[in-house]
Design a protein around this motif. Structure first.
Motif, PDB file in Angstrom:
ATOM      1  N   ARG A   1       6.133   9.708   5.261  1.00 25.15           N
ATOM      2  CA  ARG A   1       5.235  10.134   6.333  1.00 25.15           C
ATOM      3  C   ARG A   1       4.195   9.067   6.650  1.00 25.15           C
ATOM      4  O   ARG A   1       3.877   8.812   7.811  1.00 25.15           O
ATOM      5  N   VAL A   2       3.651   8.426   5.622  1.00 25.23           N
ATOM      6  CA  VAL A   2       2.657   7.379   5.845  1.00 25.23           C
ATOM      7  C   VAL A   2       3.288   6.182   6.540  1.00 25.23           C
ATOM      8  O   VAL A   2       2.674   5.551   7.411  1.00 25.23           O
ATOM      9  N   THR A   3       4.527   5.866   6.194  1.00 22.04           N
ATOM     10  CA  THR A   3       5.217   4.753   6.850  1.00 22.04           C
ATOM     11  C   THR A   3       5.411   5.032   8.337  1.00 22.04           C
ATOM     12  O   THR A   3       5.159   4.178   9.192  1.00 22.04           O
ATOM     13  N   VAL A   4       5.865   6.254   8.655  1.00 21.80           N
ATOM     14  CA  VAL A   4       6.056   6.622  10.060  1.00 21.80           C
ATOM     15  C   VAL A   4       4.736   6.595  10.808  1.00 21.80           C
ATOM     16  O   VAL A   4       4.630   6.070  11.931  1.00 21.80           O
ATOM     17  N   ALA A   5       3.690   7.152  10.195  1.00 21.25           N
ATOM     18  CA  ALA A   5       2.380   7.175  10.841  1.00 21.25           C
ATOM     19  C   ALA A   5       1.832   5.756  11.042  1.00 21.25           C
ATOM     20  O   ALA A   5       1.262   5.450  12.094  1.00 21.25           O
ATOM     21  N   GLY A   6       2.021   4.908  10.056  1.00 18.23           N
ATOM     22  CA  GLY A   6       1.513   3.541  10.175  1.00 18.23           C
ATOM     23  C   GLY A   6       2.212   2.754  11.273  1.00 18.23           C
ATOM     24  O   GLY A   6       1.558   2.010  12.013  1.00 18.23           O
ATOM     25  N   ARG A   7       3.513   2.904  11.377  1.00 16.88           N
ATOM     26  CA  ARG A   7       4.238   2.197  12.433  1.00 16.88           C
ATOM     27  C   ARG A   7       3.797   2.667  13.818  1.00 16.88           C
ATOM     28  O   ARG A   7       3.599   1.860  14.729  1.00 16.88           O
TER      29      ARG A   7
ATOM     30  N   MET B   1       0.823  -1.201   0.000  1.00 14.72           N
ATOM     31  CA  MET B   1       0.000   0.000   0.000  1.00 14.72           C
ATOM     32  C   MET B   1       0.865   1.261   0.000  1.00 14.72           C
ATOM     33  O   MET B   1       0.569   2.232  -0.706  1.00 14.72           O
ATOM     34  N   CYS B   2       1.956   1.256   0.770  1.00 14.62           N
ATOM     35  CA  CYS B   2       2.850   2.416   0.799  1.00 14.62           C
ATOM     36  C   CYS B   2       3.535   2.623  -0.547  1.00 14.62           C
ATOM     37  O   CYS B   2       3.792   3.764  -0.952  1.00 14.62           O
TER      38      CYS B   2
END
Length: 369
Positions: free
Chosen positions: A211-217, A200-201
């Motif tokens: 940013r999405v990776t950091v938020a998802g983790r 998805m990323c």
């Protein structure tokens, strides 16, 4: 030498009729206001869309909960066997554990049924006699009149009750469908959740991917921490309640302990409601003295949960003020009933952790002009 003449003041207070000066605090408040309104419209639209597909949303949420609980066990088993087999063993073991607990509760209720009927009838008679004595002094025929009124009400609304029962059967089918979909999602979340998230990323633009990776983790770390913490708190509450009710001789100690376990998933208000049910059962079966002891138990367990379990177990996963938790629970209950009350706190915790993670990674929130 001619005297200088000042230009006439405008009605708005600026000389020469120019544009009025807007105070700085009002401009900042207006800038924040329209942004808050825009965010509120988007959130409202998102909730309205989810409301149309609430069964799918609930199934995905339950699938994430199951995955958060079973992923550690599946990871340990994957060291000894292939991962697909490890996931299957973990999920089947979880299903067997839940069904075994429900079967044990059902067997306990069935074994105590005859004795419970006698105890409840005797307890209700004892309560009636106590209410007829000082200081209450209720009329002797008050309960008989109440029973007759209830009987007339049920007979006059028989068709409504039948339709409600039939709709309850259809609701049961919906619940089973949601559970099946949640289990289906949990299998893939547990087996290949990280691979699905990376895919998805990869579909996002390069600027938003980090940013999405950091938020998802951050979101998954907080969600799993909350899930593990609330399970530990609920299990501890259920054990304490079960031991106390068994020691007091209150019937249905195991089913009431299970009710306490499930109610603990609604912070602040779930445990008192479950223990209030236990107090009613104690009042009808053992009398007012034991019921008062159960009421005292409500206060004691509430203090243990609020001042010991939550600070120790949940502080490393969820750092929310009790007022925020209370507002989230009430707001979720108003918006979506019991499901909303259960989902509200982890949702608020995830949003807050994502905000903190993005700020820590350098994605600062700029002040609007």
């Amino acid at each position: 030498m001619a005297a200088s003449v000042e230009p006439p003041a405008s009605p708005l207070g600026r000389p020469g009729g120019g544009e009025p000066r807007v105070p700085g605090w009002l401009r900042i408040a207006g800038a924040y206001a329209w942004r808050i309104i825009a965010v509120g419209i988007v959130v409202r639209f998102a909730f309205s869309v989810l409301g149309q597909f609430h069964r799918i949303a609930v199934a995905v949420f339950l699938g994430l909960v199951i995955a958060a609980v079973l992923r550690p066990a599946a990871g340990l088993l994957a060291r000894l066997m292939p991962r697909p087999l490890a996931v299957a063993v973990a999920i089947v073991g979880g299903i067997v554990l839940v069904l075994g607990a429900l079967a044990l509760v059902g067997e306990t209720v069935a074994d105590q049924r005859s004795g419970l009927e006698r105890e409840f009838v005797a307890g209700i008679d004892r309560i009636e006699r106590q209410l007829e004595e000082p200081p209450f002094r209720l009329p002797a025929d008050a309960f008989a009149d109440l029973q007759s009124r209830i009987g007339k009400l049920l007979s006059s609304h028989r068709s409504t009750l039948i339709s409600t029962a039939l709709s309850g059967a259809s609701r049961l089918l919906e619940v089973l469908t949601v559970l099946a979909l949640a289990l289906f999602c949990a299998v893939f979340f547990t087996h290949s959740g990280e691979r699905q998230w990376r895919w998805m990323c990869d579909q996002l633009p390069d600027g938003a991917r980090q940013r999405v990776t950091v938020a998802g983790r951050a979101a998954w770390r907080t969600f799993t921490g909350y899930t593990h913490g609330i399970l530990l708190v609920a299990a501890t509450n259920a054990v304490l309640v079960g031991i106390a009710l068994f020691a007091l001789g209150v019937p249905l100690a195991m089913p009431l302990a299970l009710l306490e376990f499930l109610a603990a998933f609604i912070p602040l208000i779930g445990s008192p409601i479950a223990l209030a049910v236990a107090a009613v059962v104690a009042l009808a079966s053992k009398g007012p003295l034991i019921a008062l002891v159960v009421v005292a138990l409500i206060v004691i367990i509430g203090q243990i949960e609020g001042h010991l379990l939550h600070p120790i177990v949940m502080s490393w996963a969820v750092r929310l003020h009790p007022v925020v938790v209370a507002l989230a629970v009430v707001g979720g209950a108003v918006a979506a009933g019991v499901i909303g009350a259960v989902v509200a706190v982890p949702l608020v915790a995830v949003v807050w952790s994502v905000y903190q993670a993005l700020r820590a990674s350098g994605d600062e929130i700029t002040t609007p002009a």
